[in-house]
Design a protein around this motif. Sequence first.
Motif, short mmCIF file in Angstrom:
data_model
loop_
_atom_site.label_atom_id
_atom_site.label_comp_id
_atom_site.label_asym_id
_atom_site.label_seq_id
_atom_site.Cartn_x
_atom_site.Cartn_y
_atom_site.Cartn_z
N GLU A 162 54.02 -53.04 -101.65
CA GLU A 162 54.40 -51.93 -102.52
C GLU A 162 54.63 -52.41 -103.95
N PHE A 164 51.30 -53.06 -105.55
CA PHE A 164 50.64 -51.76 -105.73
C PHE A 164 51.19 -51.07 -106.97
N LEU A 217 47.27 -49.97 -100.00
CA LEU A 217 48.70 -50.14 -99.81
C LEU A 217 49.02 -50.58 -98.39
#
Length: 124
Positions: free
Chosen positions: A31, A34, A109
């Motif tokens: 995350e 990302f 992701l």
Amino acid sequence: MEIILIIVVAAIIYGLIRFLLQRKYLKTLTEEEFIQGYRKAQLIDVREPNEFERGHILGARNIPLSQIKNRLVEIRQDKPVYLYCQSGTRSQRAAGILKKHGCQDINHLKGGFKKWTGKVKTKK
């Protein structure tokens, strides 16, 4: 019995080869990774519209996996692509389609939207 064993072994080998090839063109991002890059990229949610409307990452476009082949013209080959789905499976499948389309910088992701803790937008 031998035929079943051969089929199972062949399926395992096929899956392993596919996984190894996919790692060459698809980056799986945490995350944090990302978040660092998706604002400068094409952020695409490959879930179905009803899933997208219940909540999606702020700034994402909805191009469902079921429609992606017909909507390839909407995706630029020269810009990074950041994909996500609910768990990561559909985004991996979409990555294969985008690779064949000529996209080079493809990311997805890890864990998908269900693991996302960042900003979310929902339809009213």
